[in-house]
Design a protein around this motif. Structure first.
Motif, PDB file in Angstrom:
ATOM      1  N   ALA A 218       0.813  -1.310  -0.023  1.00  0.00           N
ATOM      2  CA  ALA A 218       0.088   0.051  -0.005  1.00  0.00           C
ATOM      3  C   ALA A 218       0.887   1.285  -0.020  1.00  0.00           C
ATOM      4  N   GLN A 219       2.003   1.151   0.549  1.00  0.00           N
ATOM      5  CA  GLN A 219       2.994   2.400   0.625  1.00  0.00           C
ATOM      6  C   GLN A 219       3.712   2.490  -0.561  1.00  0.00           C
ATOM      7  N   GLY A 220       3.630   1.500  -1.390  1.00  0.00           N
ATOM      8  CA  GLY A 220       4.485   1.501  -2.666  1.00  0.00           C
ATOM      9  C   GLY A 220       5.839   1.250  -2.362  1.00  0.00           C
ATOM     10  N   VAL A 221       6.286   0.362  -1.335  1.00  0.00           N
ATOM     11  CA  VAL A 221       7.721  -0.113  -1.203  1.00  0.00           C
ATOM     12  C   VAL A 221       8.361  -0.721  -2.309  1.00  0.00           C
ATOM     13  N   TRP A 222       7.629  -1.863  -2.662  1.00  0.00           N
ATOM     14  CA  TRP A 222       8.070  -2.899  -3.511  1.00  0.00           C
ATOM     15  C   TRP A 222       8.190  -2.193  -4.995  1.00  0.00           C
ATOM     16  N   ALA A 287       4.571   0.351  12.658  1.00  0.00           N
ATOM     17  CA  ALA A 287       3.986   0.964  11.316  1.00  0.00           C
ATOM     18  C   ALA A 287       5.107   1.268  10.130  1.00  0.00           C
ATOM     19  N   ASN A 288       6.192   0.706  10.365  1.00  0.00           N
ATOM     20  CA  ASN A 288       7.358   0.838   9.362  1.00  0.00           C
ATOM     21  C   ASN A 288       6.681   0.370   7.760  1.00  0.00           C
ATOM     22  N   PRO A 289       6.645   1.228   6.949  1.00  0.00           N
ATOM     23  CA  PRO A 289       6.069   0.582   5.753  1.00  0.00           C
ATOM     24  C   PRO A 289       6.877  -0.256   4.897  1.00  0.00           C
ATOM     25  N   ALA A 290       8.132  -0.382   5.391  1.00  0.00           N
ATOM     26  CA  ALA A 290       9.095  -1.352   4.688  1.00  0.00           C
ATOM     27  C   ALA A 290       9.001  -2.614   5.601  1.00  0.00           C
ATOM     28  N   LEU A 291       8.144  -3.017   6.329  1.00  0.00           N
ATOM     29  CA  LEU A 291       8.232  -4.102   7.092  1.00  0.00           C
ATOM     30  C   LEU A 291       8.257  -5.590   6.337  1.00  0.00           C
ATOM     31  N   GLY A 292       7.596  -5.525   5.123  1.00  0.00           N
ATOM     32  CA  GLY A 292       7.657  -6.589   4.424  1.00  0.00           C
ATOM     33  C   GLY A 292       9.063  -7.017   3.757  1.00  0.00           C
ATOM     34  N   LEU A 293       9.597  -5.773   3.491  1.00  0.00           N
ATOM     35  CA  LEU A 293      11.190  -6.148   3.138  1.00  0.00           C
ATOM     36  C   LEU A 293      11.988  -6.481   3.960  1.00  0.00           C
ATOM     37  N   ILE A 294      11.681  -5.686   5.051  1.00  0.00           N
ATOM     38  CA  ILE A 294      12.539  -6.435   6.448  1.00  0.00           C
ATOM     39  C   ILE A 294      12.508  -7.815   6.755  1.00  0.00           C
ATOM     40  N   LEU A 295      11.202  -8.323   6.514  1.00  0.00           N
ATOM     41  CA  LEU A 295      10.701  -9.676   7.022  1.00  0.00           C
ATOM     42  C   LEU A 295      11.443 -10.496   5.739  1.00  0.00           C
TER      43      LEU A 295
END
Length: 325
Positions: A218-222, A287-295
């Protein structure tokens, strides 16, 4: 015990895919209310862990001090030092959020279930594996956020260590303790329904994976990373796992450990927990928007350690059977 691409592995792919095409419910402010749902999920996971964990079964593993030192030293010092090395050598080409993900992987405690299962399958010292994996989980409540606070402090990022540890105590340690205290009343029921409770535990983890990746989408990180981040993660996790696996095996031999204790050391010392890593990340990074990348690194590391561990367990068990015959 070979590697099986079971329903949980498939579930992780489905959770990530669902987050990619329909992130709104699990993103920050979505109708699933992940701000509250994630904390309830974390509490449920660790309550069930406390309910299923018998501390009485750990007693026979307490005397293997060489195993304890090697496993905990590797988990909370060698791994983080490798993470620091990665931070200092990959700054020119790896994004900061993925670097943080690799360090988070390195700072995590060992995993309980697969370490014990693989040790048992390879005919290793199961009590020593159970003791060390459990001890690692408890130590990680303090040392994992402490290492992250140290690293982020060096980069000038504010990290509220006291608040993070307080959150971990409230939503992780307290439910774990309540699960333990419930064992006299619910222990037999939990043992009878162990498979169902394991399913609930894994489904909760998948829900946390979905909300983690949904917010990132949703935050456009990917859109800023593409396939490059996945390739870097696969290569990086394979290198880390291979180095640690070989190093722990070599040190165990140098210390003169018997075969069962060496097997327990290798499996416990090389593992990192996805089951605790996902919920801990929800509390630590919020709420870090990059949590998916961190995981991402721990999500790649998890099936890798199971696949290689399964092959090793089969090989070592076959060798033990041949020696016995």
């Amino acid at each position: 015990m070979g590697f099986k691409f079971d329903w949980f592995m498939k579930g992780m792919l489905i959770a990530v895919g669902l987050a990619a095409i329909w992130p709104e419910p699990g993103a920050h402010g979505g109708w699933l209310h992940p701000e509250l749902l994630n904390k309830i999920g974390v509490a449920l996971i660790f309550f069930l862990s406390g309910l299923s964990l018998s501390f009485a079964s750990l007693k026979s593993g307490t005397l293997q001090w060489k195993v304890h030192l090697l496993v905990q030293f590797t988990t909370f010092l060698v791994f983080p030092l490798i993470g620091l090395l990665l931070l200092h050598t990959t700054g020119g080409f790896m994004k900061a959020d993925l670097q943080l993900g690799f360090f988070y992987l390195c700072a995590l405690p060992s995993t309980v279930s697969s370490s014990v299962a693989l040790t048992a399958a390879a005919r290793g010292n199961v009590p020593a594996a159970l003791f060390n994996a459990t001890l690692s989980s408890l130590i990680g409540v303090v040392l994992t956020p402490a290492w992250l606070g140290f690293v982020l402090g060096k980069t000038g990022v504010e990290f509220p260590l006291a608040k993070v540890i307080l959150d971990l105590l409230i939503w992780l340690v307290l439910p774990l303790a309540l699960g333990q205290l419930s064992r006299p009343v619910l222990g037999n029921w939990a043992a009878k329904h162990k498979k169902r409770l394991s399913t609930v535990d894994r489904l909760t983890i998948l829900l946390l994976v979905y909300t983690s990746f949904a917010d990132s989408v949703a935050q456009g990180v990917w859109s800023h990373y593409g396939a490059g981040a996945l390739i870097e993660t696969v290569v990086g996790t394979a290198l880390i796992f291979g180095v640690v696996l070989l190093a722990v095996n070599a040190v165990a031999r140098a210390l003169g450990m018997a075969e069962p204790e060496r097997i327990a050391s290798v499996f416990c010392g090389s593992k990192k927990t996805l089951a605790s890593g996902v919920p801990m990340a929800q509390l630590i990074f919020g709420a870090n928007p990059a949590l998916g990348l961190i995981l991402l690194p721990i999500m790649i590391y998890h099936p890798l350690q199971l696949a290689v561990g399964g092959v090793l367990a089969q090989r070592w068990a076959a060798r033990e059977r041949a020696a016995a015959e």
